[in-house]
Write a protein that holds these residues in place. Structure first.
Motif, PDB file in Angstrom:
ATOM      1  N   VAL A 143       1.070  -1.397   0.133  1.00 19.49           N
ATOM      2  CA  VAL A 143       0.130  -0.147   0.379  1.00 19.49           C
ATOM      3  C   VAL A 143       1.030   1.071   0.159  1.00 19.49           C
ATOM      4  O   VAL A 143       0.595   2.257  -0.544  1.00 19.49           O
ATOM      5  N   ARG A 144       2.042   1.561   0.756  1.00 15.81           N
ATOM      6  CA  ARG A 144       2.625   2.516   0.456  1.00 15.81           C
ATOM      7  C   ARG A 144       3.533   2.777  -0.103  1.00 15.81           C
ATOM      8  O   ARG A 144       3.330   3.751  -1.123  1.00 15.81           O
ATOM      9  N   LEU A 191       3.795   5.806  -5.708  1.00 18.29           N
ATOM     10  CA  LEU A 191       4.096   5.542  -7.025  1.00 18.29           C
ATOM     11  C   LEU A 191       2.830   6.815  -7.582  1.00 18.29           C
ATOM     12  O   LEU A 191       3.112   7.021  -8.349  1.00 18.29           O
ATOM     13  N   ARG A 192       1.642   6.656  -7.030  1.00 13.10           N
ATOM     14  CA  ARG A 192       0.577   7.339  -7.617  1.00 13.10           C
ATOM     15  C   ARG A 192       0.436   8.826  -7.165  1.00 13.10           C
ATOM     16  O   ARG A 192       0.486   9.742  -7.987  1.00 13.10           O
ATOM     17  N   ALA A 193       2.321   9.401  -6.136  1.00 11.27           N
ATOM     18  CA  ALA A 193       2.470  10.564  -6.242  1.00 11.27           C
ATOM     19  C   ALA A 193       3.491  10.863  -6.989  1.00 11.27           C
ATOM     20  O   ALA A 193       2.939  11.861  -7.524  1.00 11.27           O
ATOM     21  N   VAL A 194       4.461   9.874  -7.334  1.00  9.85           N
ATOM     22  CA  VAL A 194       5.092   9.879  -8.382  1.00  9.85           C
ATOM     23  C   VAL A 194       4.541  10.300  -9.913  1.00  9.85           C
ATOM     24  O   VAL A 194       4.711  12.101 -10.355  1.00  9.85           O
ATOM     25  N   VAL A 195       3.452   9.709 -10.455  1.00 17.34           N
ATOM     26  CA  VAL A 195       2.973   9.958 -11.155  1.00 17.34           C
ATOM     27  C   VAL A 195       1.874  11.915 -11.592  1.00 17.34           C
ATOM     28  O   VAL A 195       2.215  11.667 -12.821  1.00 17.34           O
ATOM     29  N   ALA A 234       7.557  11.840  -3.808  1.00 19.63           N
ATOM     30  CA  ALA A 234       7.236  10.702  -2.905  1.00 19.63           C
ATOM     31  C   ALA A 234       7.758  10.223  -1.356  1.00 19.63           C
ATOM     32  O   ALA A 234       6.630  10.143  -1.201  1.00 19.63           O
ATOM     33  N   HIS A 235       7.821  11.115  -1.052  1.00 17.22           N
ATOM     34  CA  HIS A 235       8.507  11.134   0.259  1.00 17.22           C
ATOM     35  C   HIS A 235       8.563  12.389   1.146  1.00 17.22           C
ATOM     36  O   HIS A 235       9.094  13.344   0.424  1.00 17.22           O
ATOM     37  N   GLY A 236       8.357  12.748   2.011  1.00 15.22           N
ATOM     38  CA  GLY A 236       8.335  13.415   3.190  1.00 15.22           C
ATOM     39  C   GLY A 236       7.134  14.505   3.077  1.00 15.22           C
ATOM     40  O   GLY A 236       6.821  15.952   3.433  1.00 15.22           O
ATOM     41  N   ARG A 237       6.437  14.073   2.500  1.00 11.48           N
ATOM     42  CA  ARG A 237       5.314  14.721   2.421  1.00 11.48           C
ATOM     43  C   ARG A 237       4.366  14.832   3.507  1.00 11.48           C
ATOM     44  O   ARG A 237       3.763  16.215   2.927  1.00 11.48           O
ATOM     45  N   ILE A 238       4.517  14.082   4.212  1.00 14.28           N
ATOM     46  CA  ILE A 238       3.732  14.748   5.801  1.00 14.28           C
ATOM     47  C   ILE A 238       4.237  16.060   6.110  1.00 14.28           C
ATOM     48  O   ILE A 238       4.190  17.307   6.919  1.00 14.28           O
ATOM     49  N   ARG A 239       6.264  15.419   6.314  1.00 12.19           N
ATOM     50  CA  ARG A 239       6.720  16.524   7.264  1.00 12.19           C
ATOM     51  C   ARG A 239       6.626  17.950   6.913  1.00 12.19           C
ATOM     52  O   ARG A 239       6.710  18.808   6.646  1.00 12.19           O
TER      53      ARG A 239
END
Length: 71
Positions: free
Chosen positions: A36-37, A42-46, A51-56
């Motif tokens: 799921v992660r 993948l959906r974020a990159v597309v 893809a990383h650190g979006r919440i922060r």
């Protein structure tokens, strides 16, 4: 009937019929979480998002805006 009881019943039936035992409940939970992660990344990159650190990053923006508004 609990999950454990259902698993024991399925195991009994499988052994009686000469089939392989079913997987234990919860055996693949972490694999599902990883998949799921990976799918969300993948959906974020597309879609063109990081893809990383979006919440922060989001929390950092909120805190930065909050500091500005109180000054």
């Amino acid at each position: 009937m609990s999950i454990t009881q259902q698993y024991l019943l399925d195991t009994y039936r499988a052994r009686k019929l000469g089939q392989p035992d079913p997987p234990a409940p919860g055996a693949d939970d972490w694999q599902v979480v990883r998949e799921v992660r990976d799918h969300r990344q993948l959906r974020a990159v597309v879609s063109g998002r990081p893809a990383h650190g979006r919440i922060r990053q989001t929390l950092g923006r909120w805190l930065h805006l909050r500091r500005r508004s109180t000054c």
